[in-house]
Scaffold this motif. Structure first.
Motif, mmCIF file in Angstrom:
data_model
loop_
_atom_site.group_PDB
_atom_site.id
_atom_site.type_symbol
_atom_site.label_atom_id
_atom_site.label_comp_id
_atom_site.label_asym_id
_atom_site.label_seq_id
_atom_site.Cartn_x
_atom_site.Cartn_y
_atom_site.Cartn_z
ATOM 1 N N PHE A 92 0.908 -1.228 -0.044
ATOM 2 C CA PHE A 92 -0.081 0.095 -0.043
ATOM 3 C C PHE A 92 0.932 0.982 -0.098
ATOM 4 O O PHE A 92 1.635 1.609 1.214
ATOM 5 N N GLU A 93 1.026 1.951 -1.094
ATOM 6 C CA GLU A 93 2.054 2.910 -1.426
ATOM 7 C C GLU A 93 1.757 4.236 -0.776
ATOM 8 O O GLU A 93 2.658 4.912 -0.068
ATOM 9 N N LYS A 94 0.600 4.828 -1.368
ATOM 10 C CA LYS A 94 0.149 6.203 -1.093
ATOM 11 C C LYS A 94 -1.404 6.054 -0.769
ATOM 12 O O LYS A 94 -2.296 5.493 -1.569
ATOM 13 N N ILE A 95 -1.719 7.095 -0.006
ATOM 14 C CA ILE A 95 -3.300 7.650 0.104
ATOM 15 C C ILE A 95 -3.098 9.219 -0.054
ATOM 16 O O ILE A 95 -2.316 10.040 0.414
ATOM 17 N N ILE A 96 -3.914 9.670 -1.043
ATOM 18 C CA ILE A 96 -4.160 11.103 -1.471
ATOM 19 C C ILE A 96 -5.491 11.448 -0.923
ATOM 20 O O ILE A 96 -6.552 11.158 -1.405
ATOM 21 N N HIS A 97 -5.814 12.560 0.129
ATOM 22 C CA HIS A 97 -6.836 13.140 0.531
ATOM 23 C C HIS A 97 -7.112 14.225 -0.643
ATOM 24 O O HIS A 97 -6.319 15.156 -0.688
ATOM 25 N N ARG A 98 -8.301 14.485 -1.167
ATOM 26 C CA ARG A 98 -8.757 15.487 -1.983
ATOM 27 C C ARG A 98 -9.998 16.175 -1.350
ATOM 28 O O ARG A 98 -11.033 16.024 -1.837
ATOM 29 N N PRO A 99 -9.675 17.085 -0.231
ATOM 30 C CA PRO A 99 -10.909 17.806 0.061
ATOM 31 C C PRO A 99 -11.453 18.919 -0.771
ATOM 32 O O PRO A 99 -10.526 19.618 -1.272
ATOM 33 N N LYS A 100 -12.492 19.079 -0.800
ATOM 34 C CA LYS A 100 -13.310 20.214 -1.531
ATOM 35 C C LYS A 100 -13.872 21.384 -0.429
ATOM 36 O O LYS A 100 -14.799 20.737 0.236
ATOM 37 N N LEU A 101 -13.579 22.223 -0.385
ATOM 38 C CA LEU A 101 -14.155 23.251 0.662
ATOM 39 C C LEU A 101 -14.866 24.291 -0.381
ATOM 40 O O LEU A 101 -14.299 24.953 -0.883
ATOM 41 N N ILE A 102 -16.086 24.474 0.097
ATOM 42 C CA ILE A 102 -17.031 25.728 -0.550
ATOM 43 C C ILE A 102 -16.847 26.584 0.787
ATOM 44 O O ILE A 102 -17.261 26.434 1.813
ATOM 45 N N VAL A 103 -16.569 27.811 0.279
ATOM 46 C CA VAL A 103 -16.196 28.912 1.426
ATOM 47 C C VAL A 103 -16.853 30.210 0.625
ATOM 48 O O VAL A 103 -17.177 30.420 -0.282
ATOM 49 N N GLN A 104 -17.396 30.728 2.037
ATOM 50 C CA GLN A 104 -18.183 32.254 1.644
ATOM 51 C C GLN A 104 -17.393 33.094 0.992
ATOM 52 O O GLN A 104 -16.110 33.296 1.268
ATOM 53 N N THR A 105 -17.776 33.775 -0.006
ATOM 54 C CA THR A 105 -17.287 34.852 -0.722
ATOM 55 C C THR A 105 -16.665 35.926 -0.040
ATOM 56 O O THR A 105 -15.580 36.427 -0.409
ATOM 57 N N SER A 106 -17.215 36.259 1.116
ATOM 58 C CA SER A 106 -16.832 37.049 1.988
ATOM 59 C C SER A 106 -15.492 36.950 2.831
ATOM 60 O O SER A 106 -15.015 37.580 3.650
ATOM 61 N N ALA A 107 -14.839 35.687 2.615
ATOM 62 C CA ALA A 107 -13.608 35.172 3.305
ATOM 63 C C ALA A 107 -12.503 36.152 2.886
ATOM 64 O O ALA A 107 -12.304 36.385 1.669
ATOM 65 N N GLY A 108 -11.669 36.387 3.997
ATOM 66 C CA GLY A 108 -10.583 37.204 3.701
ATOM 67 C C GLY A 108 -9.284 36.522 3.415
ATOM 68 O O GLY A 108 -9.300 35.015 3.716
ATOM 69 N N GLU A 109 -8.331 37.021 3.203
ATOM 70 C CA GLU A 109 -6.876 36.334 2.841
ATOM 71 C C GLU A 109 -6.505 35.657 4.080
ATOM 72 O O GLU A 109 -6.142 34.619 3.891
#
Length: 149
Positions: A92-109
């Motif tokens: 078992f060589e590798k595990i890749i997590h690909r999270p997708k986060l939907i963020v409010q447009t008002s989020a700052g830097e």
């Protein structure tokens, strides 16, 4: 110090290409070797269970970090990929997590930086990741998108 105990009962009929069952509380399934490894492909298999454990631990850990930091994440989802190498034994060589986060447009830097850091921190603090680290390569490929709240 408290300890938590988890148990599984399993049955198996036949040899390599046999089938079995597992019962680990809420996780109940038939089991066998998957078709990609020339098995009967009945129910789940150890590879799916390993990425399932790694993925759910990562996702729950990430959700807790987001909550604790009060980050403006509207939606959170995850795809996890496991890579098994056969040369000649299976690794078992590798595990890749690909999270997708939907963020409010008002989020700052500053919030965006904290969200990105959270995706990396979750992999570093997840109990299952820590159990695998050193034996399996672990990777995170996060996707952050904006949506009006």
């Amino acid at each position: 110090m408290s300890r938590h105990h988890f148990f599984m009962k399993a049955t198996w009929t036949g040899g390599r290409n046999g089938t079995g069952t597992i019962d680990a509380g809420h996780l109940k399934s038939q089991i066998s070797i998957p078709a990609v490894m020339d098995g009967p492909d009945v129910g789940t298999n150890p590879d799916e269970m390993l990425i399932g454990a790694a993925g759910t631990c990562y996702l729950i850990t990430l959700a807790a970090i987001i909550e604790r930091r009060r980050l403006p994440v509207i939606e959170l989802s995850l795809e996890t990929e496991g890579i098994v190498r056969a040369d000649p034994k299976l690794v078992f060589e590798k595990i890749i997590h690909r999270p997708k986060l939907i963020v409010q447009t008002s989020a700052g830097e500053k919030e965006l930086k904290s969200i990105k850091q959270a995706t990396e921190q979750a992999e570093k603090t997840c109990m299952i990741s820590n159990a695998l680290r050193g034996n399996v390569e672990l990777e995170v490929e996060a996707s952050i998108q904006f949506q009006q709240a």
